[in-house]
Write a protein that holds these residues in place. Structure first.
Motif, PDB file in Angstrom:
ATOM      1  N   GLU A 158      -6.306   7.929  -9.992  1.00 30.39           N
ATOM      2  CA  GLU A 158      -7.568   7.066  -9.411  1.00 30.39           C
ATOM      3  C   GLU A 158      -7.524   5.801 -10.036  1.00 30.39           C
ATOM      4  OE1 GLU A 158     -10.526   8.967 -12.290  1.00 30.39           O
ATOM      5  OE2 GLU A 158     -10.731  10.693 -11.202  1.00 30.39           O
ATOM      6  N   TYR A 159      -6.640   5.198 -11.070  1.00 27.82           N
ATOM      7  CA  TYR A 159      -6.596   3.837 -11.352  1.00 27.82           C
ATOM      8  C   TYR A 159      -5.467   3.266 -10.386  1.00 27.82           C
ATOM      9  CZ  TYR A 159      -4.457  -0.326 -13.602  1.00 27.82           C
ATOM     10  OH  TYR A 159      -4.131  -1.460 -14.056  1.00 27.82           O
ATOM     11  N   LEU A 160      -4.425   3.888  -9.785  1.00 28.17           N
ATOM     12  CA  LEU A 160      -3.390   3.296  -8.908  1.00 28.17           C
ATOM     13  C   LEU A 160      -4.124   3.327  -7.431  1.00 28.17           C
ATOM     14  CD1 LEU A 160      -0.163   4.941  -9.866  1.00 28.17           C
ATOM     15  CD2 LEU A 160      -0.979   2.837 -10.395  1.00 28.17           C
ATOM     16  N   LYS A 161      -5.106   4.455  -7.163  1.00 20.00           N
ATOM     17  CA  LYS A 161      -5.778   4.433  -5.821  1.00 20.00           C
ATOM     18  C   LYS A 161      -6.656   3.167  -5.660  1.00 20.00           C
ATOM     19  CE  LYS A 161      -8.546   7.333  -2.634  1.00 20.00           C
ATOM     20  NZ  LYS A 161      -9.416   6.185  -2.512  1.00 20.00           N
ATOM     21  N   GLU A 162      -7.407   2.844  -6.753  1.00 17.65           N
ATOM     22  CA  GLU A 162      -7.904   1.581  -6.816  1.00 17.65           C
ATOM     23  C   GLU A 162      -7.285   0.268  -6.666  1.00 17.65           C
ATOM     24  OE1 GLU A 162     -11.233  -0.843  -9.708  1.00 17.65           O
ATOM     25  OE2 GLU A 162     -10.841   1.310 -10.463  1.00 17.65           O
ATOM     26  N   LYS A 222       0.879  -1.271  -0.017  1.00 16.51           N
ATOM     27  CA  LYS A 222      -0.054   0.109  -0.054  1.00 16.51           C
ATOM     28  C   LYS A 222       0.948   1.206  -0.104  1.00 16.51           C
ATOM     29  CE  LYS A 222      -4.056  -2.025   2.493  1.00 16.51           C
ATOM     30  NZ  LYS A 222      -5.102  -1.536   1.442  1.00 16.51           N
ATOM     31  N   ASP A 223       1.897   1.276   0.778  1.00 14.33           N
ATOM     32  CA  ASP A 223       2.765   2.558   0.814  1.00 14.33           C
ATOM     33  C   ASP A 223       3.443   2.989  -0.491  1.00 14.33           C
ATOM     34  OD1 ASP A 223       2.134   2.720   3.431  1.00 14.33           O
ATOM     35  OD2 ASP A 223       3.923   1.896   4.337  1.00 14.33           O
ATOM     36  N   LYS A 224       3.787   1.684  -1.255  1.00 16.18           N
ATOM     37  CA  LYS A 224       4.391   1.668  -2.312  1.00 16.18           C
ATOM     38  C   LYS A 224       3.532   2.555  -3.389  1.00 16.18           C
ATOM     39  CE  LYS A 224       7.174  -0.404  -6.175  1.00 16.18           C
ATOM     40  NZ  LYS A 224       8.030  -1.799  -6.346  1.00 16.18           N
ATOM     41  N   PHE A 225       2.455   2.252  -3.484  1.00 12.73           N
ATOM     42  CA  PHE A 225       1.226   2.759  -4.278  1.00 12.73           C
ATOM     43  C   PHE A 225       0.918   4.256  -3.929  1.00 12.73           C
ATOM     44  CE2 PHE A 225       0.670  -1.562  -5.919  1.00 12.73           C
ATOM     45  CZ  PHE A 225       0.551  -1.386  -7.099  1.00 12.73           C
TER      46      PHE A 225
END
Length: 312
Positions: free
Chosen positions: A188-192, A161-164
């Motif tokens: 938005e895509y990476l958050k998903e 999660k931290d990497k994203f």
């Protein structure tokens, strides 16, 4: 498609353009990396507005390995049909912009790889402008890069999660500093993806064991394989369901069934949400196997096939 109009590029003298090119190719110029130099060169040639400067500049760039296969590039540009009569200056700059777009896309593909499902580059002239789909191709490239990040990231826990989160924060900082929304959809895509990363020690989801195998699966093991894949490996519903459907079909593990029937069954069996089902129905059909396959999907599939077909 994006239009690059000749009038949108400020005129430079031939001496200024050529001097900039020579400065870029100097070995002692360590201001930029080799890749950055090539990107700057690709952008710089858009400002060339004479045939007398265009080809010699490209030839110098080829000599210093800034571009490859100039003859092939030139043949490609020369085949772009003219939509009207142009002045020599406008035609030279149209060609320069076309060269720039082709070189730019080739550079990105060489640097980051060419995604499997990326469309071909399209270049045409339209009323003193070059029209290309280069932005669409770069979006494909970015999306492919993010998927690789996801596949190479720890599959669960805070570290993933931290990497994203770090990537998303960097994008937000760039947009804020430049007052742009360039990374809006990417964030938005990476958050998903980030929000769907399971916590550490979350057990793998197993398919329900009490479901009855639909008649179009040839064996109960085929159904179990599909259920396991659907429970654990669906990230992009359209592409992932395209792959598993086409792979099972290719290996003759399901009886003939239309794409629409299978899509409707996915919804009735609880595999897709209403929104996902609407998207699949809007598409009308799955992607072909060649356009939905990648190594990660194949690895997951054959891992499950070994699990359920141990004696094959």
């Amino acid at each position: 498609m994006t239009l690059h109009h000749v009038d949108s590029f400020q005129d430079y003298t031939e001496d200024e353009v050529f001097a900039s090119v020579k400065n870029l190719i100097k070995k002692e110029n360590r201001t930029y990396t080799a890749f950055q130099k090539r990107l700057l060169f690709a952008d710089l040639i858009k400002y060339i507005s004479t045939e007398r400067l265009l080809m010699p500049t490209l030839e110098v760039a080829e000599d210093f390995n800034f571009i490859q296969d100039l003859n092939d590039l030139n043949k490609l540009v020369e085949t772009i049909p003219l939509d009207q009569d142009y002045s020599r200056k406008d035609l030279a700059q149209l060609k320069a912009i076309a060269f720039s777009e082709i070189i730019l896309i080739n550079l990105f593909f060489q640097q980051f790889g060419r995604p499997e499902d990326v469309p071909e580059l399209q270049v045409s002239y339209s009323n003193k402008a070059v029209e290309t789909n280069s932005e669409e191709l770069l979006e494909h490239l970015k999306r492919s890069a993010y998927i690789k990040i996801a596949e190479n990231t720890v599959k669960s826990g805070k570290a993933a999660k931290d990497k994203f989160k770090a990537i998303i924060t960097s994008m937000a900082s760039i947009d804020y500093a430049n007052k742009t929304e360039f990374f809006k959809h990417d964030k938005e895509y990476l958050k998903e993806i980030k929000d769907n990363i399971p916590e550490e020690n979350t057990p793998t989801v197993l398919p329900a064991q009490n479901k009855t195998s639909p008649s179009f699966f040839k064996h109960p093991e085929c159904f179990k394989l599909f259920e396991d894949y659907a429970a654990n490996y669906i990230i992009e519903p359209y592409v992932d369901y395209s792959f598993i459907f086409q792979q099972l079909k290719d290996e003759k593990l399901i009886h003939p069934i239309s794409h629409k029937e299978f899509i409707l069954w996915l919804k009735s069996a609880g595999h897709t949400t209403q929104k996902e089902n609407d998207l699949l129905l809007e598409k009308g059909h799955f992607r072909s196997l060649s356009k939905s396959t990648n190594q990660a999907r194949l690895n997951s599939y054959y891992k499950l096939k070994d699990k359920y077909f141990e004696n094959d």
